[in-house]
Design a protein around this motif. Structure first.
Motif, PDB file in Angstrom:
ATOM      1  N   GLU A   1      21.168   1.227   1.627  1.00 44.09           N
ATOM      2  CA  GLU A   1      19.913   1.857   1.732  1.00 44.09           C
ATOM      3  C   GLU A   1      18.632   1.035   0.836  1.00 44.09           C
ATOM      4  OE1 GLU A   1      20.713   6.154   0.349  1.00 44.09           O
ATOM      5  OE2 GLU A   1      21.548   6.539   2.221  1.00 44.09           O
ATOM      6  N   GLU A   2      19.572   0.700  -0.376  1.00 45.84           N
ATOM      7  CA  GLU A   2      18.689  -0.054  -1.203  1.00 45.84           C
ATOM      8  C   GLU A   2      18.230  -1.547  -0.552  1.00 45.84           C
ATOM      9  OE1 GLU A   2      18.948  -2.143  -5.747  1.00 45.84           O
ATOM     10  OE2 GLU A   2      20.289  -0.956  -4.983  1.00 45.84           O
ATOM     11  N   ILE A   3      18.971  -2.100   0.147  1.00 47.09           N
ATOM     12  CA  ILE A   3      18.910  -3.285   0.737  1.00 47.09           C
ATOM     13  C   ILE A   3      17.852  -3.040   2.007  1.00 47.09           C
ATOM     14  CG2 ILE A   3      19.735  -5.053   2.689  1.00 47.09           C
ATOM     15  CD1 ILE A   3      22.389  -4.876   0.984  1.00 47.09           C
ATOM     16  N   ALA A   4      17.705  -2.053   2.590  1.00 47.09           N
ATOM     17  CA  ALA A   4      16.602  -1.590   3.648  1.00 47.09           C
ATOM     18  C   ALA A   4      15.449  -1.426   2.983  1.00 47.09           C
ATOM     19  CB  ALA A   4      17.213  -0.430   4.334  1.00 47.09           C
ATOM     20  N   ALA A   5      15.412  -0.769   1.880  1.00 44.58           N
ATOM     21  CA  ALA A   5      14.175  -0.456   0.951  1.00 44.58           C
ATOM     22  C   ALA A   5      13.473  -2.140   0.517  1.00 44.58           C
ATOM     23  CB  ALA A   5      14.590   0.520  -0.116  1.00 44.58           C
ATOM     24  N   LEU A   6      14.409  -2.689   0.045  1.00 47.47           N
ATOM     25  CA  LEU A   6      14.159  -4.110  -0.350  1.00 47.47           C
ATOM     26  C   LEU A   6      13.570  -4.972   0.843  1.00 47.47           C
ATOM     27  CD1 LEU A   6      16.864  -4.989  -3.113  1.00 47.47           C
ATOM     28  CD2 LEU A   6      14.491  -4.299  -3.299  1.00 47.47           C
TER      29      LEU A   6
ATOM     30  N   THR B   1      46.552   8.090  -3.547  1.00 47.43           N
ATOM     31  CA  THR B   1      45.961   8.972  -3.952  1.00 47.43           C
ATOM     32  C   THR B   1      44.513   8.339  -4.794  1.00 47.43           C
ATOM     33  OG1 THR B   1      47.273  10.832  -3.921  1.00 47.43           O
ATOM     34  CG2 THR B   1      45.059  11.429  -5.115  1.00 47.43           C
ATOM     35  N   SER B   2      44.892   7.617  -5.681  1.00 51.69           N
ATOM     36  CA  SER B   2      43.986   6.803  -6.540  1.00 51.69           C
ATOM     37  C   SER B   2      43.301   5.857  -5.611  1.00 51.69           C
ATOM     38  CB  SER B   2      44.674   6.361  -7.612  1.00 51.69           C
ATOM     39  OG  SER B   2      43.730   5.359  -8.381  1.00 51.69           O
ATOM     40  N   MET B   3      44.056   5.283  -4.821  1.00 53.16           N
ATOM     41  CA  MET B   3      43.362   4.135  -4.054  1.00 53.16           C
ATOM     42  C   MET B   3      42.459   4.882  -3.018  1.00 53.16           C
ATOM     43  SD  MET B   3      46.299   1.421  -3.003  1.00 53.16           S
ATOM     44  CE  MET B   3      45.888   0.025  -3.505  1.00 53.16           C
ATOM     45  N   ALA B   4      42.749   6.114  -2.535  1.00 48.10           N
ATOM     46  CA  ALA B   4      41.956   6.858  -1.595  1.00 48.10           C
ATOM     47  C   ALA B   4      40.697   7.179  -2.232  1.00 48.10           C
ATOM     48  CB  ALA B   4      42.753   7.944  -1.073  1.00 48.10           C
ATOM     49  N   GLU B   5      40.615   7.656  -3.389  1.00 41.55           N
ATOM     50  CA  GLU B   5      39.573   7.993  -4.150  1.00 41.55           C
ATOM     51  C   GLU B   5      38.823   7.006  -4.292  1.00 41.55           C
ATOM     52  OE1 GLU B   5      40.978   9.696  -7.720  1.00 41.55           O
ATOM     53  OE2 GLU B   5      41.713  11.577  -6.725  1.00 41.55           O
ATOM     54  N   LYS B   6      39.460   5.772  -4.777  1.00 40.57           N
ATOM     55  CA  LYS B   6      38.803   4.509  -5.138  1.00 40.57           C
ATOM     56  C   LYS B   6      37.710   4.096  -3.727  1.00 40.57           C
ATOM     57  CE  LYS B   6      41.359   2.499  -8.919  1.00 40.57           C
ATOM     58  NZ  LYS B   6      42.127   1.359  -9.036  1.00 40.57           N
ATOM     59  N   LEU B   7      38.310   4.283  -2.542  1.00 44.19           N
ATOM     60  CA  LEU B   7      38.016   3.837  -1.249  1.00 44.19           C
ATOM     61  C   LEU B   7      36.829   4.569  -0.965  1.00 44.19           C
ATOM     62  CD1 LEU B   7      38.065   2.212   1.056  1.00 44.19           C
ATOM     63  CD2 LEU B   7      39.620   3.975   2.283  1.00 44.19           C
ATOM     64  N   CYS B   8      36.864   5.968  -1.199  1.00 43.01           N
ATOM     65  CA  CYS B   8      35.496   6.897  -0.984  1.00 43.01           C
ATOM     66  C   CYS B   8      34.393   6.577  -1.980  1.00 43.01           C
ATOM     67  CB  CYS B   8      36.180   8.373  -1.405  1.00 43.01           C
ATOM     68  SG  CYS B   8      37.335   8.851  -0.091  1.00 43.01           S
ATOM     69  N   LYS B   9      34.746   6.158  -3.064  1.00 45.34           N
ATOM     70  CA  LYS B   9      33.646   5.794  -3.841  1.00 45.34           C
ATOM     71  C   LYS B   9      33.064   4.582  -3.420  1.00 45.34           C
ATOM     72  CE  LYS B   9      35.448   7.848  -8.098  1.00 45.34           C
ATOM     73  NZ  LYS B   9      36.160   7.995  -9.451  1.00 45.34           N
ATOM     74  N   LEU B  10      33.644   3.544  -3.118  1.00 46.49           N
ATOM     75  CA  LEU B  10      33.274   2.412  -2.615  1.00 46.49           C
ATOM     76  C   LEU B  10      32.369   2.505  -1.259  1.00 46.49           C
ATOM     77  CD1 LEU B  10      36.383   0.013  -3.020  1.00 46.49           C
ATOM     78  CD2 LEU B  10      34.115  -0.257  -4.175  1.00 46.49           C
ATOM     79  N   LYS B  11      33.018   3.418  -0.430  1.00 44.81           N
ATOM     80  CA  LYS B  11      32.091   3.656   0.625  1.00 44.81           C
ATOM     81  C   LYS B  11      30.596   4.404   0.396  1.00 44.81           C
ATOM     82  CE  LYS B  11      35.930   4.367   4.234  1.00 44.81           C
ATOM     83  NZ  LYS B  11      36.649   5.521   4.755  1.00 44.81           N
ATOM     84  N   VAL B  12      30.718   5.210  -0.602  1.00 47.42           N
ATOM     85  CA  VAL B  12      29.368   5.820  -1.016  1.00 47.42           C
ATOM     86  C   VAL B  12      28.802   4.870  -1.509  1.00 47.42           C
ATOM     87  CG1 VAL B  12      28.423   7.224  -2.612  1.00 47.42           C
ATOM     88  CG2 VAL B  12      30.466   8.146  -1.371  1.00 47.42           C
ATOM     89  N   LYS B  13      29.172   3.742  -2.364  1.00 45.04           N
ATOM     90  CA  LYS B  13      28.628   2.724  -3.119  1.00 45.04           C
ATOM     91  C   LYS B  13      27.791   1.980  -2.091  1.00 45.04           C
ATOM     92  CE  LYS B  13      28.809  -0.861  -6.563  1.00 45.04           C
ATOM     93  NZ  LYS B  13      27.891  -1.532  -6.043  1.00 45.04           N
TER      94      LYS B  13
END
Length: 99
Positions: free
Chosen positions: A51-56, A33-45
């Motif tokens: 998006e930031e790379i595209a803007a840059l 469960t912890s790893m799944a949460e970390k994976l979701c956070k990493l996907k969002v990041k």
């Protein structure tokens, strides 16, 4: 009597092993469960970073375009300066020949 003691001892060991196994399974489920949460956070990041790379990249293209425009302007002024100096030398030469 001896058989009863052995069976009781084996059953006791199985019970503690089963409890340990259940605890291990619960711990693995928590880790999953912890790893799944970390994976979701990493996907969002990763999406935010993309998006930031595209803007840059867009900003970089605009800056590159501006630099190219300024370089053309600098070239124009450099040529104009050379032409003005040549004209100045030409005028000075004519004046000196007339004098």
């Amino acid at each position: 009597m001896w058989e009863d003691n052995v069976v009781v001892a084996v059953n006791d060991n199985r019970g503690s092993g089963s409890t340990q196994m259940e605890e291990r399974v619960e711990k693995l489920i928590e880790e999953k469960t912890s790893m799944a949460e970390k994976l979701c956070k990493l996907k969002v990041k990763r999406e935010k970073d993309a998006e930031e790379i595209a803007a840059l990249r867009q900003e970089n293209r605009m800056l590159h375009s501006d630099c190219a425009k300024h370089a053309k302007g600098e070239n124009f002024f450099a040529v104009a300066l050379i032409v003005s100096w040549l004209f100045f030398i030409f005028v000075i030469t004519i004046i000196m020949n007339l004098a």
